[in-house]
Write a protein that holds these residues in place. Structure first.
Motif, short mmCIF file in Angstrom:
data_model
loop_
_atom_site.label_atom_id
_atom_site.label_comp_id
_atom_site.label_asym_id
_atom_site.label_seq_id
_atom_site.Cartn_x
_atom_site.Cartn_y
_atom_site.Cartn_z
N ALA A 30 37.76 41.36 43.82
CA ALA A 30 36.39 41.30 44.36
C ALA A 30 35.38 41.24 43.22
N ARG A 31 35.58 42.06 42.20
CA ARG A 31 34.68 42.03 41.04
C ARG A 31 34.67 40.66 40.39
N ASN A 32 35.84 40.06 40.27
CA ASN A 32 35.98 38.79 39.56
C ASN A 32 35.51 37.58 40.37
N GLY A 33 35.23 37.80 41.65
CA GLY A 33 34.83 36.67 42.48
C GLY A 33 36.00 35.78 42.87
N ASP A 34 37.19 36.36 42.87
CA ASP A 34 38.42 35.61 43.19
C ASP A 34 38.62 35.58 44.70
N VAL A 35 37.98 34.62 45.35
CA VAL A 35 38.02 34.54 46.81
C VAL A 35 39.45 34.35 47.32
N LYS A 36 40.19 33.43 46.71
CA LYS A 36 41.56 33.18 47.14
C LYS A 36 42.44 34.42 46.93
N GLY A 37 42.21 35.11 45.82
CA GLY A 37 42.99 36.31 45.55
C GLY A 37 42.71 37.41 46.55
#
Length: 234
Positions: A30-37
């Motif tokens: 969530a912090r990294n902006g990793d939507v797929k993750g």
């Protein structure tokens, strides 16, 4: 560079937010902006949309703190609880305001975030917008019917707080937004007294034009003129 660091850089990492250093997989994503993750962890990774860390921070808290609007939108779509407080009693909305992440603020407001929730100091999201001096976010909150007269534990409305914190731009904005210029704090201080005490000549002029009582007295019988003499404000 480690794989994790490469991933963080690849998604456009923001500057580190004080105290917001995630440990859990979904909080990092969530912090990294990793939507797929984030989606993968929720669907088949054994994570829950409202998973909390040791400080009661949810993935939504981290996404808001780091301005990851796409993750915020995903978490909202996945029916996360947008009202949960972390151990500092910040809702995701308050955290987004503190970090001046307007896109995240907008998404939360459009999905029913509590505009008038109060932290232990009695401060609402609008009070927090005052601290950042961000009139754009303040205007957005007011457009969604935030209470412009909410009082914190010191009976400071957002206007009185703006004057106390020397946020002249915000004070002017709130006055023009029809904040009550006759409000007083728990010491009986008026907006005019605070404007004089913290040397805000432009606001003093504006308050007088709005018809404030220049002869009002605080709990100790002091008037705006007394504050003017004490502060050396001509």
């Amino acid at each position: 560079m480690t794989s994790r660091r490469k991933t963080f850089a690849a998604v456009g990492a923001r500057s580190k937010v004080d105290g917001y250093d995630p440990i859990g997989r979904i909080h990092k994503a969530a912090r990294n902006g990793d939507v797929k993750g984030v989606r993968r962890l929720l669907v088949r990774g054994g994570c829950h949309v409202n998973d909390i860390d040791k400080k009661n921070r949810t993935p939504l808290h981290y996404a808001c703190a780091y301005g990851q609007g796409k993750v915020v939108a995903l978490l909202v779509m996945m029916k996360c609880n947008i009202h949960l407080c972390d151990s500092d009693n910040n809702t995701p909305l308050i955290k987004a305001i503190q970090q001046q992440e307007e896109e995240c603020v907008t998404i939360l407001l459009e999905n029913g975030a509590d505009l008038n929730v109060q932290d232990p100091n009695g401060e609402t999201p609008l009070h927090h917008a005052v601290y950042t001096d961000n009139t754009s976010i303040a205007a957005k909150l007011l457009s969604h019917n935030a209470n412009i007269e909410a009082q914190n534990k010191d009976d400071h409305t957002p206007l009185l707080l703006a004057l106390k914190e020397n946020k002249h731009h915000m004070a002017e904005f709130l006055i023009k937004a029809k904040a009550n210029v006759h409000a007083v704090d728990n010491r009986g201080r008026t907006a005019l007294m605070l404007a004089v005490q913290y040397e805000s000549p432009g606001i003093i002029k504006l308050l007088i034009e709005e018809g404030v009582d220049v002869f009002a007295e605080d709990q100790n019988g002091g008037t705006a003129l007394c504050y003017s003499v004490a502060s050396g404000c001509n």
